[in-house]
Design a protein around this motif. Sequence first.
Motif, mmCIF file in Angstrom:
data_model
loop_
_atom_site.group_PDB
_atom_site.id
_atom_site.type_symbol
_atom_site.label_atom_id
_atom_site.label_comp_id
_atom_site.label_asym_id
_atom_site.label_seq_id
_atom_site.Cartn_x
_atom_site.Cartn_y
_atom_site.Cartn_z
ATOM 1 N N GLY A 152 0.856 -1.187 0.000
ATOM 2 C CA GLY A 152 0.000 0.000 0.000
ATOM 3 C C GLY A 152 0.883 1.225 0.000
ATOM 4 N N LYS A 153 0.264 2.405 -0.020
ATOM 5 C CA LYS A 153 1.099 3.596 -0.020
ATOM 6 C C LYS A 153 1.237 4.142 1.389
ATOM 7 N N VAL A 154 2.397 3.946 1.979
ATOM 8 C CA VAL A 154 2.622 4.517 3.303
ATOM 9 C C VAL A 154 3.575 5.697 3.230
ATOM 10 N N ALA A 155 4.451 5.690 2.249
ATOM 11 C CA ALA A 155 5.466 6.751 2.156
ATOM 12 C C ALA A 155 5.364 7.436 0.807
ATOM 13 N N GLU B 142 -3.415 13.586 9.621
ATOM 14 C CA GLU B 142 -3.052 14.942 9.136
ATOM 15 C C GLU B 142 -1.631 14.984 8.596
ATOM 16 N N HIS B 143 -0.756 14.159 9.162
ATOM 17 C CA HIS B 143 0.609 14.116 8.635
ATOM 18 C C HIS B 143 0.661 13.370 7.302
ATOM 19 N N GLN B 144 -0.153 12.317 7.179
ATOM 20 C CA GLN B 144 -0.215 11.606 5.893
ATOM 21 C C GLN B 144 -0.736 12.527 4.801
ATOM 22 N N ALA C 69 -3.745 15.616 -5.408
ATOM 23 C CA ALA C 69 -3.720 15.137 -4.019
ATOM 24 C C ALA C 69 -5.101 14.675 -3.534
ATOM 25 N N ARG C 70 -6.137 15.338 -4.003
ATOM 26 C CA ARG C 70 -7.474 15.101 -3.432
ATOM 27 C C ARG C 70 -7.936 13.632 -3.517
ATOM 28 N N PRO C 71 -7.810 12.973 -4.689
ATOM 29 C CA PRO C 71 -8.280 11.573 -4.737
ATOM 30 C C PRO C 71 -7.569 10.683 -3.717
ATOM 31 N N GLU C 72 -6.285 10.930 -3.516
ATOM 32 C CA GLU C 72 -5.537 10.095 -2.570
ATOM 33 C C GLU C 72 -5.928 10.402 -1.127
ATOM 34 N N ILE C 73 -6.233 11.667 -0.864
ATOM 35 C CA ILE C 73 -6.685 12.050 0.475
ATOM 36 C C ILE C 73 -8.058 11.424 0.740
ATOM 37 N N GLU C 74 -8.908 11.431 -0.284
ATOM 38 C CA GLU C 74 -10.248 10.855 -0.124
ATOM 39 C C GLU C 74 -10.178 9.349 0.111
ATOM 40 N N LEU C 75 -9.232 8.712 -0.573
ATOM 41 C CA LEU C 75 -9.026 7.276 -0.386
ATOM 42 C C LEU C 75 -8.592 6.992 1.052
ATOM 43 N N LEU C 76 -7.703 7.835 1.533
ATOM 44 C CA LEU C 76 -7.177 7.686 2.893
ATOM 45 C C LEU C 76 -8.282 7.889 3.932
ATOM 46 N N LEU C 77 -9.115 8.921 3.728
ATOM 47 C CA LEU C 77 -10.139 9.255 4.711
ATOM 48 C C LEU C 77 -11.413 8.445 4.529
#
Length: 286
Positions: free
Chosen positions: A26-29, A185-187, A250-258
């Motif tokens: 997965g994407k951690v970094a 928030e850091h991610q 950035a938004r799609p990845e943030i939405e995936l995360l949240l």
Amino acid sequence: MRSGFVAVAGRPNVGKSTLVNALTGGKVAIVSDKPQTTRRRVTGIVNGDDYQLVLADLPGFQRPRDALTERMQRTVDQSLEDVEAVLLVLSARERIGAGDRFIAERVFGLRVPVVIAVNKVDRLKPGHIAEQMQNAARLGEFHSLHPVSALTGDGVGELRDDLVALLPEGPAYYPTEQRTDLAPEHQIAELVREKALQLTREEVPHAISVEVDELGEKVVRATIFVETDSQKQIVIGRGGSVVKQIGTRARPEIELLLGRHVFLELNVKTRPRWRRDEAMLERLGI
Ligand SMILES: Nc1nc2c(ncn2[C@@H]2O[C@H](COP(=O)(O)OP(=O)(O)OP(=O)(O)O)[C@@H](O)[C@H]2O)c(=O)[nH]1
Ligand SMILES: [Mg+2]
């Protein structure tokens, strides 16, 4: 059950973070083609039926130039203490030379097993790979040596099995659904910074940091800091085109995360010499 910590060390840009992502599945970094992308320690947790492998993705080894790089190198030094093993990452696409030998000296002196990954072997000729494996083998008394491509996943399964075999018996340190220890928030700040790095060049990427100001149900607000007004103009872009593109990526990845839709509001601010500002670096978690 086996469990334990493995530090991931190497020069900047050799693919440490890409490899940690490949190992965790997965994407951690965050990853970029600019050196010094990773500024803080990021934990990548690999869970199996009977093991938990905790990887510490680290900044690349470097000679400190300011408070930021000093803190980064301190993180590297501290993270090498108390690990079961070190994963030393090299790039097959570059000369294995003095920089790698300097790191190797440090890593082999720790008296824990060292697993070497010769990364970026995709599309390289077998003869070239063999030569780089020989160069890597001369770095020290390694436990094992793996040619891998973090990008294609070649060799990553074997590498993971080998790292797991080095772990002692122990409990799971993290819940098995957890992939990383970074707070959301850091991610998010890291994801925004990754996109900003992709869209800027030369000295600008190094002058960028990101802080999340608000993480709400519907709105995420973040500030992109740069050091000069000309860098600010570059990050904003003509008519706001660059910062808009950062947000779009950035938004799609943030939405995936949240796991929910959000508005992403980005501000760009000049903060002269933030890289030398200890209080600011502390706030950024570096
Ligand atoms: N061709 C190829 N490129 C790779 C591979 N692994 C990583 N890269 C690329 O190498 C560049 C650096 O990757 P990162 O994972 O950010 O490298 P890093 O070692 O974490 O870098 P720092 O955090 O700056 O120390 C990126 O452009 C990656 O896409 C690989 O296996 N093959
Ligand atoms: Mg990295």
